[in-house]
Motif scaffolding. Sequence first.
Motif, PDB file in Angstrom:
ATOM      1  N   THR A 254       0.805  -1.223   0.000  1.00 13.90           N
ATOM      2  CA  THR A 254       0.000   0.000   0.000  1.00 13.90           C
ATOM      3  C   THR A 254       0.840   1.276   0.000  1.00 13.90           C
ATOM      4  O   THR A 254       0.301   2.369  -0.196  1.00 13.90           O
ATOM      5  CB  THR A 254      -0.949   0.018   1.207  1.00 13.90           C
ATOM      6  OG1 THR A 254      -0.193  -0.115   2.421  1.00 13.90           O
ATOM      7  CG2 THR A 254      -1.955  -1.123   1.122  1.00 13.90           C
ATOM      8  N   LYS A 265      -4.552  -0.534  -4.203  1.00 14.14           N
ATOM      9  CA  LYS A 265      -3.427  -1.228  -3.576  1.00 14.14           C
ATOM     10  C   LYS A 265      -3.906  -2.136  -2.442  1.00 14.14           C
ATOM     11  O   LYS A 265      -3.376  -3.235  -2.234  1.00 14.14           O
ATOM     12  CB  LYS A 265      -2.397  -0.228  -3.058  1.00 14.14           C
ATOM     13  CG  LYS A 265      -1.734   0.615  -4.140  1.00 14.14           C
ATOM     14  CD  LYS A 265      -0.998  -0.263  -5.136  1.00 14.14           C
ATOM     15  CE  LYS A 265      -0.331   0.588  -6.218  1.00 14.14           C
ATOM     16  NZ  LYS A 265       0.336  -0.266  -7.244  1.00 14.14           N
ATOM     17  N   ILE A 266      -4.894  -1.663  -1.677  1.00 17.91           N
ATOM     18  CA  ILE A 266      -5.451  -2.492  -0.601  1.00 17.91           C
ATOM     19  C   ILE A 266      -6.113  -3.731  -1.191  1.00 17.91           C
ATOM     20  O   ILE A 266      -5.909  -4.846  -0.701  1.00 17.91           O
ATOM     21  CB  ILE A 266      -6.445  -1.658   0.238  1.00 17.91           C
ATOM     22  CG1 ILE A 266      -5.691  -0.571   1.011  1.00 17.91           C
ATOM     23  CG2 ILE A 266      -7.223  -2.562   1.202  1.00 17.91           C
ATOM     24  CD1 ILE A 266      -6.590   0.376   1.791  1.00 17.91           C
TER      25      ILE A 266
END
Length: 381
Positions: A254, A265-266
């Motif tokens: 992240t 990204k998560i």
Amino acid sequence: MTGVREFMHDILQPGETIVVAGRRGHGKTATVISIAQHVMEGDYGHGPAEIITNIKFGRVRKGLEPVEDYPSGVHYEDTLAGTLRKAGEIIREYGPGGCTILWLLDEAQNYMMADENGRKENLALTKYLGNARKFDICNIFMTPVLNNLTPRVRCFPTGESKSGYCSLQMIKDKDLGAKVAGSRADPRSITFVRMGPGMGLTPMFISPMPWIRSIYSGLPDGSYGYDTKAMATFSIGANDYGVPFSLEEFLKVTSKGLSHELPDKIDEYFDRWESMGSGDEEALPGEDHSMIRISDQCRRIERMRAVGLKWREIADIEGEVMTTIQSRFYKYAGIRPSSGCGDASILMNDEQRVVGAGAYIYNPKRGGGPEGSPSLEGGEA
């Protein structure tokens, strides 16, 4: 000290950590729930707000036992993995910085014990605190005794023998509160705050809110309350194959890219983590089984959308959060909705975004409820 409204607005911000200590029965959890509901109702001047917590809520049903249920904007999570994943979904909906996220962790001393600094929960949570601002999270940790918590959590950043992440200490003591409130208010509505090392305790009145009532106390049908006797559990979290959540790996993934890319990204981390330990070691070289699983799911979603199923119905069938499967499908289909759109544009036109449930706001200035002294009623500490 400034007025309570201004003070609470300034302290309840992303990256801040508030520690609330008090013996059982002194109103610790009730005060924290009241604070959170005040934030969600806009009483402290915040914009949109959502709550993530390990406190169990319920809804009253006429003639039946209460059912576990949560007011709109309140999300139950009892793992660090689930908490950060939910934060990602909220950031995707509102955009970075578009929503105040409060994380209410009850019985925090069970996971951040002062004499167990090497414990994996301690290591992960203290490392998380250094990155909480990035995820728009304001932390509120509850414990019976302040010194039960590890120094990195309970201590202020400067002026103490050990530095920590604590922004504010709140102490609940109904006996001391009774001396301040007298007969004018419930002493459990008085909270004593300390803003720095060596500073004295300053009393502050927190107006009680409706959600602090027990679901077994004879509330009207449809009312929300919390289960005062339910155990508040918490862990780091593990996937379906028993692989523990790794905060270190999560932060590596992240930390790449710009802030608007954070929700993606998560999702990227959790999509990969969900397939770890699934026995893919014998797969053909180069096969990405997490992507195979996601593409299979997206093809199913495509078929369900084609026959007219709505997103919430699809989420129920797949057993996953609606915003998560929407995000996967949009990426699979090459659609890039704007996460910063004010109307949460990742929702399709056949769905309406659920608005926060209305609730009666108890505020001394509006009349009703327990009376206090002029200094307390006026919102001054």
